[in-house]
Write a protein that holds these residues in place. Structure first.
Motif, PDB file in Angstrom:
ATOM      1  N   PRO A   1       0.817  -1.219   0.000  1.00 47.35           N
ATOM      2  CA  PRO A   1       0.000   0.000   0.000  1.00 47.35           C
ATOM      3  C   PRO A   1       0.852   1.271   0.000  1.00 47.35           C
ATOM      4  N   VAL A   2       2.041   1.188   0.572  1.00 49.20           N
ATOM      5  CA  VAL A   2       2.938   2.340   0.567  1.00 49.20           C
ATOM      6  C   VAL A   2       3.281   2.733  -0.866  1.00 49.20           C
ATOM      7  N   GLU A   3       3.356   1.734  -1.745  1.00 50.11           N
ATOM      8  CA  GLU A   3       3.640   1.999  -3.148  1.00 50.11           C
ATOM      9  C   GLU A   3       2.544   2.880  -3.754  1.00 50.11           C
ATOM     10  N   TYR A   4       1.282   2.558  -3.447  1.00 49.20           N
ATOM     11  CA  TYR A   4       0.191   3.396  -3.944  1.00 49.20           C
ATOM     12  C   TYR A   4       0.294   4.795  -3.374  1.00 49.20           C
ATOM     13  N   ASP A   5       0.704   4.904  -2.105  1.00 50.98           N
ATOM     14  CA  ASP A   5       0.896   6.227  -1.517  1.00 50.98           C
ATOM     15  C   ASP A   5       1.884   7.039  -2.340  1.00 50.98           C
ATOM     16  N   TRP A   6       2.954   6.394  -2.788  1.00 54.36           N
ATOM     17  CA  TRP A   6       3.961   7.086  -3.586  1.00 54.36           C
ATOM     18  C   TRP A   6       3.367   7.538  -4.920  1.00 54.36           C
ATOM     19  N   TYR A   7       2.614   6.653  -5.577  1.00 58.78           N
ATOM     20  CA  TYR A   7       1.982   7.025  -6.849  1.00 58.78           C
ATOM     21  C   TYR A   7       1.045   8.212  -6.650  1.00 58.78           C
ATOM     22  N   VAL A   8       0.180   8.110  -5.648  1.00 57.48           N
ATOM     23  CA  VAL A   8      -0.814   9.154  -5.399  1.00 57.48           C
ATOM     24  C   VAL A   8      -0.122  10.467  -5.030  1.00 57.48           C
ATOM     25  N   SER A   9       0.884  10.401  -4.170  1.00 60.63           N
ATOM     26  CA  SER A   9       1.619  11.617  -3.794  1.00 60.63           C
ATOM     27  C   SER A   9       2.260  12.261  -5.014  1.00 60.63           C
ATOM     28  N   THR A  10       2.849  11.445  -5.865  1.00 61.58           N
ATOM     29  CA  THR A  10       3.495  11.967  -7.067  1.00 61.58           C
ATOM     30  C   THR A  10       2.470  12.616  -7.998  1.00 61.58           C
TER      31      THR A  10
END
Length: 105
Positions: free
Chosen positions: A38-47
């Motif tokens: 889920p942290v990976e999605y956080d990175w995508y969304v933040s970007t």
């Protein structure tokens, strides 16, 4: 009390949740959720939020998504599909962000 010089929606949970949902369903990754941190999605969304906040356009988000899909699937990303996803993300961003936008484009 005007300390908010730099606007950011990185902490906007409604926006983050909706963008994560769009990415998961659009990329068809829900079924294999355990494999994707889920942290990976956080990175995508933040970007994605940062791209929009910098005044970039949907095409920039689409190009970013295509590049990321290529890395995830280890095959070429679908340009049209990713630009459609970027349009959805743009709509959500402009509906759910907390900045007072004026039409100065």
């Amino acid at each position: 009390m005007e300390e908010q010089h730099e606007h950011t929606d990185l902490q906007n949970e409604d926006l983050r949740d909706m963008m994560t949902h769009i990415l998961q369903t659009s990329w068809g990754i829900i079924e294999v959720k355990e494999e994707h941190d889920p942290v990976e999605y956080d990175w995508y969304v933040s970007t994605i939020i940062k791209i929009f906040e910098k005044g970039k356009h949907t095409i920039d988000v689409g190009n970013f998504l295509m590049e990321q899909e290529t890395k995830i699937k280890e095959a070429s990303g679908d340009r049209d599909k990713n630009h459609d996803i970027a349009n959805k993300l743009s709509f959500v961003y402009h509906k759910l962000n907390t900045k007072d936008w004026s039409k100065e484009e």
